[in-house]
Every structure is written in structure tokens, then in C-alpha cells.
Scaffold this motif. Sequence first.
Motif, PDB file in Angstrom:
ATOM      1  N   ASP A  39       9.580   1.437  -8.316  1.00 11.35           N
ATOM      2  CA  ASP A  39      10.428   0.289  -8.632  1.00 11.35           C
ATOM      3  C   ASP A  39      11.504   0.826  -9.564  1.00 11.35           C
ATOM      4  OD1 ASP A  39      11.615  -2.075  -9.371  1.00 11.35           O
ATOM      5  OD2 ASP A  39       9.712  -3.159  -9.545  1.00 11.35           O
ATOM      6  N   LEU A  40      12.610   1.252  -8.965  1.00 16.48           N
ATOM      7  CA  LEU A  40      13.652   1.943  -9.723  1.00 16.48           C
ATOM      8  C   LEU A  40      14.270   1.080 -10.828  1.00 16.48           C
ATOM      9  CD1 LEU A  40      15.268   3.884  -6.756  1.00 16.48           C
ATOM     10  CD2 LEU A  40      13.693   4.753  -8.486  1.00 16.48           C
ATOM     11  N   PRO A  41      14.618  -0.201 -10.592  1.00 19.82           N
ATOM     12  CA  PRO A  41      15.192  -0.992 -11.693  1.00 19.82           C
ATOM     13  C   PRO A  41      14.242  -1.152 -12.882  1.00 19.82           C
ATOM     14  CG  PRO A  41      15.572  -2.074  -9.587  1.00 19.82           C
ATOM     15  CD  PRO A  41      14.640  -0.928  -9.328  1.00 19.82           C
ATOM     16  N   LYS A  42      12.953  -1.191 -12.621  1.00 23.17           N
ATOM     17  CA  LYS A  42      11.977  -1.367 -13.709  1.00 23.17           C
ATOM     18  C   LYS A  42      11.404  -0.034 -14.197  1.00 23.17           C
ATOM     19  CE  LYS A  42      10.645  -5.984 -12.221  1.00 23.17           C
ATOM     20  NZ  LYS A  42      11.445  -6.138 -11.015  1.00 23.17           N
ATOM     21  N   LEU A  43      11.869   1.056 -13.599  1.00 23.65           N
ATOM     22  CA  LEU A  43      11.435   2.408 -13.957  1.00 23.65           C
ATOM     23  C   LEU A  43       9.911   2.542 -13.937  1.00 23.65           C
ATOM     24  CD1 LEU A  43      13.920   3.096 -16.892  1.00 23.65           C
ATOM     25  CD2 LEU A  43      14.092   3.894 -14.530  1.00 23.65           C
ATOM     26  N   SER A  44       9.302   2.085 -12.844  1.00 23.34           N
ATOM     27  CA  SER A  44       7.844   2.209 -12.735  1.00 23.34           C
ATOM     28  C   SER A  44       7.465   2.818 -11.393  1.00 23.34           C
ATOM     29  CB  SER A  44       7.174   0.838 -12.910  1.00 23.34           C
ATOM     30  OG  SER A  44       7.461   0.019 -11.810  1.00 23.34           O
ATOM     31  N   GLN A  45       6.292   3.453 -11.382  1.00 21.99           N
ATOM     32  CA  GLN A  45       5.740   4.054 -10.175  1.00 21.99           C
ATOM     33  C   GLN A  45       4.282   3.639 -10.061  1.00 21.99           C
ATOM     34  OE1 GLN A  45       6.146   8.286 -10.630  1.00 21.99           O
ATOM     35  NE2 GLN A  45       8.268   8.291  -9.954  1.00 21.99           N
ATOM     36  N   VAL A  46       3.855   3.374  -8.828  1.00 20.87           N
ATOM     37  CA  VAL A  46       2.466   3.005  -8.581  1.00 20.87           C
ATOM     38  C   VAL A  46       1.942   3.868  -7.433  1.00 20.87           C
ATOM     39  CG1 VAL A  46       0.889   1.144  -7.928  1.00 20.87           C
ATOM     40  CG2 VAL A  46       2.850   0.649  -9.386  1.00 20.87           C
ATOM     41  N   LEU A  47       0.761   4.429  -7.636  1.00 21.37           N
ATOM     42  CA  LEU A  47       0.150   5.308  -6.643  1.00 21.37           C
ATOM     43  C   LEU A  47      -0.676   4.491  -5.651  1.00 21.37           C
ATOM     44  CD1 LEU A  47      -0.546   8.212  -5.684  1.00 21.37           C
ATOM     45  CD2 LEU A  47      -2.478   8.133  -7.275  1.00 21.37           C
ATOM     46  N   TYR A  48      -0.425   4.724  -4.374  1.00 23.25           N
ATOM     47  CA  TYR A  48      -1.214   4.151  -3.280  1.00 23.25           C
ATOM     48  C   TYR A  48      -1.725   5.287  -2.419  1.00 23.25           C
ATOM     49  CZ  TYR A  48      -0.145  -0.798  -3.971  1.00 23.25           C
ATOM     50  OH  TYR A  48      -0.090  -2.070  -4.468  1.00 23.25           O
ATOM     51  N   TRP A  49      -2.586   4.948  -1.480  1.00 24.62           N
ATOM     52  CA  TRP A  49      -3.192   5.954  -0.611  1.00 24.62           C
ATOM     53  C   TRP A  49      -3.042   5.557   0.849  1.00 24.62           C
ATOM     54  CZ3 TRP A  49      -4.725  10.402  -2.777  1.00 24.62           C
ATOM     55  CH2 TRP A  49      -4.857  10.398  -4.171  1.00 24.62           C
ATOM     56  N   LEU A  50      -2.401   6.449   1.608  1.00 29.70           N
ATOM     57  CA  LEU A  50      -2.255   6.273   3.048  1.00 29.70           C
ATOM     58  C   LEU A  50      -3.600   6.574   3.695  1.00 29.70           C
ATOM     59  CD1 LEU A  50      -0.534   5.951   5.645  1.00 29.70           C
ATOM     60  CD2 LEU A  50      -0.015   8.388   5.443  1.00 29.70           C
ATOM     61  N   ILE A  51      -4.047   5.691   4.556  1.00 30.20           N
ATOM     62  CA  ILE A  51      -5.341   5.859   5.208  1.00 30.20           C
ATOM     63  C   ILE A  51      -5.110   6.009   6.710  1.00 30.20           C
ATOM     64  CG2 ILE A  51      -5.656   3.355   5.326  1.00 30.20           C
ATOM     65  CD1 ILE A  51      -8.638   3.799   5.161  1.00 30.20           C
ATOM     66  N   ILE A  52      -5.818   6.971   7.301  1.00 30.30           N
ATOM     67  CA  ILE A  52      -5.742   7.173   8.744  1.00 30.30           C
ATOM     68  C   ILE A  52      -7.167   7.179   9.290  1.00 30.30           C
ATOM     69  CG2 ILE A  52      -4.910   8.632  10.623  1.00 30.30           C
ATOM     70  CD1 ILE A  52      -2.803   9.715   8.680  1.00 30.30           C
ATOM     71  N   PRO A  53      -7.699   5.993   9.609  1.00 29.33           N
ATOM     72  CA  PRO A  53      -9.063   5.924  10.140  1.00 29.33           C
ATOM     73  C   PRO A  53      -9.124   6.494  11.557  1.00 29.33           C
ATOM     74  CG  PRO A  53      -8.251   3.746   9.478  1.00 29.33           C
ATOM     75  CD  PRO A  53      -7.095   4.689   9.442  1.00 29.33           C
ATOM     76  N   PRO A  54     -10.303   6.926  11.984  1.00 27.33           N
ATOM     77  CA  PRO A  54     -10.430   7.451  13.355  1.00 27.33           C
ATOM     78  C   PRO A  54     -10.229   6.338  14.377  1.00 27.33           C
ATOM     79  CG  PRO A  54     -12.584   7.226  12.324  1.00 27.33           C
ATOM     80  CD  PRO A  54     -11.565   6.941  11.260  1.00 27.33           C
ATOM     81  N   LYS A  55      -9.719   6.727  15.563  1.00 27.58           N
ATOM     82  CA  LYS A  55      -9.597   5.770  16.673  1.00 27.58           C
ATOM     83  C   LYS A  55     -10.872   5.856  17.486  1.00 27.58           C
ATOM     84  CE  LYS A  55      -4.914   4.646  17.348  1.00 27.58           C
ATOM     85  NZ  LYS A  55      -4.273   3.763  18.261  1.00 27.58           N
ATOM     86  N   VAL A  56     -11.485   4.706  17.731  1.00 30.37           N
ATOM     87  CA  VAL A  56     -12.786   4.646  18.401  1.00 30.37           C
ATOM     88  C   VAL A  56     -12.649   3.838  19.682  1.00 30.37           C
ATOM     89  CG1 VAL A  56     -15.174   3.871  18.162  1.00 30.37           C
ATOM     90  CG2 VAL A  56     -13.971   4.799  16.183  1.00 30.37           C
TER      91      VAL A  56
END
Length: 183
Positions: free
Chosen positions: A90-107
Motif C-alpha cells: 500500500d504505497l500511499p500508506k507506506l505499508s507491506q503485507v505478506l501473503y502466500w500464493l498457494i498451488i494445490p494439486p489438480k485431482v
Amino acid sequence: MNYFILSQDERISNAVEPVGISQVIKKELLTAERMEELEAIDRQFPVLDKRANDYIDFIEKPVPLLSGPVKQLVGKYEPRLQFKSVVLMDLPKLSQVLYWLIIPPKVSCLSAQTEFHLDGTLKKLVIDEALAAPYTIFKIDGIKEDYIIVNIELAESILRRAFRGIRLSKVQTEGKWSAVFRY
């Protein structure tokens, strides 16, 4: 066994919205086989500028992103699942938040009872319990929709915690358990 579609709760109006992810992280990269190619990509993205952003625990689109606590929980149930970090800025608020990309298996777990519309989209989703049983979290192979499915143990564990922005919708199943609990 019961299964649920994991989705973002659309009732949260100020949910954070990443910008530009789909231009950088293409859909064809979202497979377990191509996950290492994501290492070479800069995974920092700005968010849509809003007065207030609600950093919910699950962002469904354009790619599935989990907050740290949800990633930890999913990792306990499925330790072999791989995650890639994504930073939302969030550039105007000068903040960063860590998230995690998930790639589950295709079944491949569609039941013969699954019904499709003429355009190939789902009319009625039915999962074969026997084919889905070894998996805690997965995507369904053979459908256009990009659903993430979780089993009942993980779903109950998610519900016991105070996560925000997560919705679980029951999926119809075919097999031993659905026959036992038919009403």
C-alpha cells in the motif's frame, strides 16, 4: 467424507485488491510442475488505493493468496504443499503485507453424476469421495471453474479460528459417506 469450496467472502466490501498480479503471474504458471519458475518473478504488487483496506485471510482472485496464519494451518494438514511469498504494498500508506500464493494439486475426482452446461461450465458438481480421499486441499481437474476444495477436517479447523474473509460451501459427493448420510 464431506468437502467444501474455499472462497473469498464477498460481503467484506473493503477487502484488499491486488493490482497487476494476473499480468505477471500467468495462469499457466500456477501448476506444481512450473512453480519453480515463479522464483525468477518479482512477487511484489501494489493494492487498489482505497480509504481503508481490509487485509482478509484469503484472497481468491486473481490468484489464491493466504494470510500467514491460514498458510500455517494449511501447512499442518498438507506439509508437502508448496507456497510462494507475495508482498502486497500500500504505497500511499507506506505499508507491506505478506501473503502466500498457494498451488494445490489438480485431482481427477469428478463423479459421473456431475452435470455441465452446454458451454462447459458446471451445472452440478459432484465429487467422487474415493478419488478425493487422499487429499486435504486440491483443485478439481476437468472443469473450467477454478475451485479450491478442502476436506471436512481442514474446513472445521478453519472455522474454529477467527479468520476473516473466508467462505466454505459444501460440495455434493458420491461414495460411501454420502450413501450413509443421505436424508
